[in-house]
Enzyme design. Structure first.
Site, PDB file in Angstrom:
ATOM      1  N   HIS A  21       0.816  -1.218   0.000  1.00  0.00           N
ATOM      2  CA  HIS A  21       0.000   0.000   0.000  1.00  0.00           C
ATOM      3  C   HIS A  21       0.852   1.271   0.000  1.00  0.00           C
ATOM      4  CE1 HIS A  21      -4.180   0.674  -0.178  1.00  0.00           C
ATOM      5  NE2 HIS A  21      -4.467   0.860   1.079  1.00  0.00           N
ATOM      6  N   ASN A  71      -7.105   5.940   4.404  1.00  0.00           N
ATOM      7  CA  ASN A  71      -8.535   6.179   4.220  1.00  0.00           C
ATOM      8  C   ASN A  71      -8.933   7.637   4.298  1.00  0.00           C
ATOM      9  OD1 ASN A  71      -8.564   3.416   4.138  1.00  0.00           O
ATOM     10  ND2 ASN A  71      -9.982   3.134   5.834  1.00  0.00           N
ATOM     11  N   ASP A  96      -0.924   2.522  -5.396  1.00  0.00           N
ATOM     12  CA  ASP A  96      -0.835   1.100  -5.705  1.00  0.00           C
ATOM     13  C   ASP A  96      -2.080   0.610  -6.428  1.00  0.00           C
ATOM     14  OD1 ASP A  96      -1.752   1.754  -2.887  1.00  0.00           O
ATOM     15  OD2 ASP A  96      -2.517  -0.280  -3.051  1.00  0.00           O
ATOM     16  N   ASN A 117      -9.187   2.761  -1.217  1.00  0.00           N
ATOM     17  CA  ASN A 117      -9.789   3.671  -0.234  1.00  0.00           C
ATOM     18  C   ASN A 117      -9.149   5.056  -0.219  1.00  0.00           C
ATOM     19  OD1 ASN A 117     -11.646   1.757   0.591  1.00  0.00           O
ATOM     20  ND2 ASN A 117     -10.362   0.999   2.255  1.00  0.00           N
TER      21      ASN A 117
END
Length: 201
Positions: A21, A71, A96, A117
């Site tokens: 991530h 997020n 990513d 997200n």
């Protein structure tokens, strides 16, 4: 069209540094190091780390790593765009992408969050008129595996070798976009590569 802000997405903290991530952070770090950007500074009010790049062939660029968790990436991007008076059209987001193989990179100028997200939060807070550089992390090896577990995991040793070998190409994607604009850059970044030929800027 000119680009003034390059945002890499990831999670803050050393425990996330080498996770899938956080490839956006790694690419922007590599770009900053290659082009001699100023040291990263925490902008607490804007909830991000910022490194300024000026005096280069790309003009003045603001490099950003949100210090919110993934997020809430849009909180930082929105605040910094407001602070520096930068419209969405002058923003590049690097993140990513599970729908691309490790080592691949694609440029797009529109589209949905696709389950990401961080991108979803940015799209919820500003118009979608920004560039996206999607860096492949490969798909889940097991369909039953929770997506969060996969993206917050680290690359295998083989995949990490591919990422390291591809970092120059990831950085070059930013260079091409900033130097040539989206149309010409897309022709070079998104084409199928027959070999490791390069069109370095």
């Amino acid at each position: 069209m000119s680009f003034r802000m390059i945002v890499g997405l990831g999670n803050p903290g050393s425990e996330y540094a080498d996770t899938r991530h956080n490839i956006g952070f790694r690419v922007v770090d590599a770009f900053a190091a290659k082009h001699g950007a100023e040291p990263w500074k925490k902008e607490r009010k804007q909830k991000g780390e910022v490194a300024l790049l000026s005096g280069s062939k790309f003009g003045k660029l603001i490099l950003v790593k949100p210090t919110t968790f993934m997020n809430e990436s849009g909180v930082c991007v929105q605040k910094l765009c407001s602070y520096y008076k930068i419209p969405p059209e002058e923003v590049v987001v690097v993140y990513d992408e599970i729908n691309l193989d490790v080592g691949e990179v694609k440029l797009s100028m529109s589209g949905s969050a696709g389950g990401h997200n961080g991108l979803a939060d940015i799209l919820s807070r500003m118009p979608p008129r920004f560039a996206r550089i999607r860096v492949g992390i490969g798909g889940k090896p097991d369909k039953e595996m929770p997506l969060a577990d996969y993206v917050l995991g680290k690359f295998s040793s083989d995949d990490e070798s591919v990422v390291s070998a591809s970092m120059d190409r990831y950085v070059e994607s930013i260079e091409l976009l900033v130097a040539l604009g989206p149309d010409l850059a897309m022709n070079q970044i998104n084409r199928k590569r027959k070999n490791d030929d390069s069109n370095s800027i």
